[in-house]
Scaffold this motif. Structure first.
Motif: not given
Lengths: 446, 446, 446, 446
Positions: C194-219
């Motif tokens: 079963a395939w699920v489709s996603f539309n492309g585009g310009l997105f933001e990824f990674g951690a925003d810093g509110a919760d704990f995250h490792f350094d490699n998840e940001g900026p």
């Protein structure tokens, strides 16, 4: 003669032009071997580097296997063992002689290999001249690929023989000395980098298919870049010397973890071909051992050394798209490429200083030294390799390698284009690779 | 010409005779290289085997280092780097290029090396002719040693190039085909061994010093032997094939513990140069690939293979003193040695069948194949090496090696004598070594 | 208890809550060791895997080195050698015992290490309870990092002891059997994805810093994606078996070049823990050897195996951003994570089948198995590691590794988040890693 | 208690005596493990050294495999996998777990192995007590062999755990401290060697069969010896220190060729367990790290180090027959052997100084340190191994090893006899081996 291969696509209907380009590239390869002895051409100094003799034969096998075998009437192989001996890595074609053992093959001799070249060049030329239109439509793109393939091996002939001769305490000379150049009086201080700014955004990269390109340069794709800056010139030998003198090779905090392992395992203390004596620093080159030119781009760096340098300099290495964008929008003239026909007659096979470009321009983005990027060598979205054995050309190597951009002084003139993606593992030193500093999008650790 | 070196000692006062012997042996070495290409002479196929080019230079260096340097007025080295490149293992002389890397040196070229040979041969000949009596008394024994040294390397040139060419799937031929021989109709059945009995006792062995010998052959010594028996002829290829067909390579009980480890690590299933195809068994030789001669002595066995065979055959390998005693008291004529001057003109570099000797006699004890013994290569009582670097010739290798006796078809004629002790590690296959069965002093396990 | 660490940041002012979370995570680690013998905890089965005992001590050292040493009044080390023995890779801290030799250390014993744990846990708890506000502001983020670090090592304890015990022909059981589950009747046919489709585009990824995250998840960063599709469920054991049965391990065209080298060097014919007998396929698990569950996600694949499978299936592996986008926008519930406190009392440490999610949803994106991506583990734009030794946590490993996403059944509950980036070299098999197929943006080779 | 095993042959009819000897030797092995932790007993520090746990199990397997399996009614193995796990090298018995991987087996645990020991000890004791005369006649010699085998492994338990613990920077103590000894005030100057002269001649050596001996000690044989001299005492630590201080480790002329390779590859600068600090020289021992006793025999030398020392001292190492002759005709009392029952209660597991013996006598020929000889470990004339798997005990190791004579402080009391032949490769350092100087039959190089 300017760029025969690059324009071939447009010239496909002009068979005379094609024969000329084909002959000239084949001949260029042989010019590179002209000043070497049979013994030079037989040795293999490490598993990654092949004997000159093998390159001479393998590039010939490519035409025999993919063109003559498919299109020549009454095809018979030049020698029944050559398919086994000179296949590089095409599993789809059949088994092959192990790569690390290429230096064990004294036969066929260099003379045999030149005979092989002559026969396949002649038979291919005849096929170009005599094939019907339908065959020609199929042959032409493979021939075009074969010529680019041969040009790639021209560069490898240079890098591999350089490595091999560098190990010899007699310090042999591969090519006669080049004509001298006027010196360039750049200031080698690292605190004097001219930075060129680029605005980020969503851009298109990669080949659009009008001119020849390798499969790994496409499909054309989008990528988003943040704002960034590039140094106007590559890192020089003088810059790198400051890193050495500041203890750069002894500070693990500057290195990637496996870079530091590499540095310890090799006991590396300087670039591959640098030598130190009472007379100061010198460098082994294809023209023999020469005093280190501090204004010239640092070359034969591993990515580990390049990245450690960048960290030490408070900067970073660029991505491949940053370099592609700069090449397309802000390039200030090429550095030198290789002219195989000039080698031995004053031609140069070693990087020369890059003049500081006009404000807002970036110099030395093409020729000179390959520039390491932090971009893993990976497929572009929608990439798939061609069908058949020829599809093993690029895609199957998309693992644990980094992309390099820009070409070098050992890249044959006419072979490179702005979308060109070279790739090597980060530990590779024997390619003519250096570094351009980048910074941004945000302030780095001080 | 008969045995020039062997008789040199007696001829030391005849300088013309010495010049002739010297010239002839030097020339013999070059004859072995005459049919090889420069590429053949440059390759090193494994750390233990050296390029032909290196042998040609190293034997020359020996005369330059130990004779010219010490005795030539106004000595200057032929090339300042050659002492470093062509010293084999003489720590007393200085540092040296690493042995496993000899194949990385494309320079000096073969032509350079021949130039080196020519110059040192000429300069040494002049020294022979012109040196005063006092110098000559010092030079002569070193010269004699140098000639025996050169003959040893003639054998190594043969074994090393054989190994190197054997790896090439093209199966090149080193030497032109020899003249055919009448076949020998021995019965190859292993249950038909002719045993020759020897009474034990206390005997003297080793060199007495009248003729030339290496230091490791003396001092003359006593050793006690029990009664024993020796096979009248060496183990043949046909014998060994029966061992293979009986599963000898698959039965760990037949092998020494480290022999079995060796056999597993190599996945060994037959002697080094044997090949099997639909056409049956063949053997790679210096004269190319040829059908396996079942009546000829098995050759290129490791000691592990030889000893496993002996256990399988219900016998054992002999000791070096058993072979020396038999050679001195019951030898029935020599097998063939190498004539370097005949190579390329019908001469043979491969063992031929040994005719069954007269009753009570032992055949093939000299020439043909070296015979592995169970005797560790060790010092004779009272042995001490000569002073100086030349003392590094033999003694420092008395560790983890076995003694071989008898010479081979690759040992130059005139080089061998009954007290001669060759030595190699038990895993060595690339020497022309085989086996003669022994038994006694008491019944073995059945 | 739900996700203590993930919420810690918000709870930093509640010291009681912090003490409780700290105690619970420390205790969880010890629960994993409760069913092991001292001998189990001492062995190191390969350089990449560490003894349980080492993990128990190293996680303790982290608190001692980075918290107690900096903030405890009158600090004295628990044992003067432990800093040397239990530093993992922090060059900034000092020299350390070589990683491949961790299995050579029988002392400190397991009992000693538990004593070390008890002491450091107690001292750290006291510091949490008693430190002033200013110290606490500095301690809290390091403590939070130390707890995530300890949870990472909980996963490594599981993967490393699994590997070690798997080599033992007795097939020992690490953890008592889990409670049985209702079976899931998915159809294991690969032509039924079963395939699920996603539309492309310009997105933001990674951690925003509110919760704990490792350094490699940001900026937090932007990236452009083309349209793509993801399989609704991971590749199952049944799927992978079809690949095996179709000769997938024997067709070099399916593999990356260095993947094929890897497969040949290992003689790999199936996933690491699969076994075949007359009773069919089974799998070694932390709960002992069990019949292969064809509906469960395939696990302990190298990236080479995963990518070869994808090529065989006419698809590809996803990028890390494709998975992050799907997790944030189309996730249909988590698969199972590890509950260290349940281990030994019915808890499970092996992946279970993922139910097919609702249309348009993607199942099993969190927990179960880590999912290999084609994304090289590299820095996000603007990334720079923290200052000091603690900056050696993630950044220096950004070389020759791939990013994995999603967490596994061995990842402790509460440790994972959608921006989490795990990373291992493509050859790593001993992590609980599998694959989800992707396709697009354009039709692939058929 | 005096020498139970040595006298067993005479006591075979006294089953009570046999049960007592059997119980005592079995118990002695366990005493050696009494002060070790389970983690200590699990580790394998190098391929040549086995975990204590493995020795405990393997010696048990020997009785189970060769006695219980053959003679116990209704035999069933204690555990079906133990035959595979604890067979050392008996190819005739079946496949086995690879030796270098013994440290990967955490299960069976130490407790399991002690259970195995208890059960097999009990079952064997019952068989001794209850077997009929006919069975007993077959059992007794295997039991006797099994006890000597167990004593050999008592020594290996000591040498292997010593090596393993020596790598730990914590410098753990295996055995409690021994009772102190009165010091011996020998003069450590090397120019003060007391030489004892022996007349050469034809002698008989080896075991005559009346008492227990290993197969490799016979058949009794003749050998001729030249006149020779032996040092009255072994080389001491003080002697060896003079060699170090004189640059012995840096002078290739003192070393065998492969000894020099070994020394370079290891960067060896002193004996294995010596350590140097600001406090001077110390030595790692089974009783912990202790100041170097300069009067005690040098121990844990490789043969390469021992022979280099001998060359430096203007002497040589003896042959095995020289030592056997001296032991039989001029021995002045034993040095210390190991008493397993005293370990932990004041017993000693480290060599002590050898008092200078009476004139014409040789001291320290038994116990203390094994003495390297130049004799290759080879078969005596007429040797053949026993039939069956038990024949794999000694003969198949007769390759590339040297014979050592005399026993050591780690050899259990009652195990040694004058014909005893121990054997190790020349590079082995982890055995308690030293050197006695010899000279003659003629003057050596000065």
């Amino acid at each position: 003669m300017s760029h025969p291969a690059l324009k071939m696509r447009a010239m496909l209907d002009d068979r005379d032009w094609v024969v000329d380009a084909f002959s000239r590239i084949r001949d260029g390869t042989e010019r590179l071997a002209a000043q070497l002895h049979p013994e030079d051409m037989a040795i293999q100094a490490m598993p990654d580097a092949s004997p000159t003799k093998w390159h001479l034969a393998h590039t010939t096998w490519f035409f025999e296997e993919f063109i003559l075998k498919a299109f020549e009437p009454d095809f018979a192989p030049h020698h029944e063992a050559y398919g086994y001996l000179f296949n590089s890595y095409y599993d789809g074609v059949g088994p092959r002689w192990a790569r690390p053992d290429r230096g064990l093959l004294s036969r066929p001799t260099v003379a045999d290999v030149f005979g092989y070249r002559e026969a396949v060049t002649r038979r291919t030329r005849e096929l170009i001249e005599r094939s019907g239109e339908s065959d020609w439509a199929a042959i032409a793109p493979i021939l075009e690929l074969g010529l680019h393939h041969e040009q790639q091996h021209q560069e490898l002939i240079c890098t591999d023989i350089k490595y091999a001769l560098s190990l010899n305490p007699i310090a042999p000379t591969a090519f006669a000395s080049p004509e001298p150049r006027p010196t360039i009086a750049n200031d080698p201080e690292t605190d004097d980098i001219a930075w060129v700014s680029f605005n980020g955004g969503l851009f298109e990269f990669g080949a659009d298919g009008a001119d020849f390109h390798f499969d790994n340069e496409g499909p054309r794709r989008r990528a988003y870049l943040d704002d960034f800056e590039l140094a106007a010139t590559p890192v020089t030998n003088g810059d790198f010397l400051a890193f050495i003198n500041d203890g750069g090779y002894d500070d693990p905090r500057l290195w990637l973890s496996d870079g530091w392992d590499w540095r310890k395992a090799r006991a590396a203390t300087r670039p591959l071909y640098w030598r130190s004596s009472d007379n100061g620093w010198s460098e082994f080159t294809l023209h023999g051992e020469r005093p280190l030119d501090r204004a010239a781009p640092a070359s034969h760096l591993s990515a580990y050394e390049a990245f450690a340098y960048a960290t030490w300099a408070g900067a970073r290495a660029p991505t491949e798209f940053e370099l592609e964008l700069a090449t397309l929008t802000a390039h200030d003239g090429a550095a030198e490429f290789l002219d195989p026909h000039a080698i031995g007659g004053g031609g140069r096979a070693h990087p020369t200083p890059v003049a500081r470009p006009a404000a807002g321009k970036v110099g030395g983005l093409a020729g000179g030294v390959w520039e390491w990027t932090t971009s893993a060598y990976a497929a572009y979205p929608g990439y798939s390799p061609p069908d058949g054995a020829i599809g093993e050309y690029n895609g199957k190597f998309m693992s644990s390698q980094l992309t390099l951009r820009g070409g070098s002084c050992l890249t044959p003139e006419g072979h490179w284009r702005p979308t060109y993606r070279n790739f090597f593992p980060p530990a590779a030193q024997w390619q003519c690779a250096g570094l351009r500093l980048a910074r941004g999008p945000v302030a780095l650790r001080v």
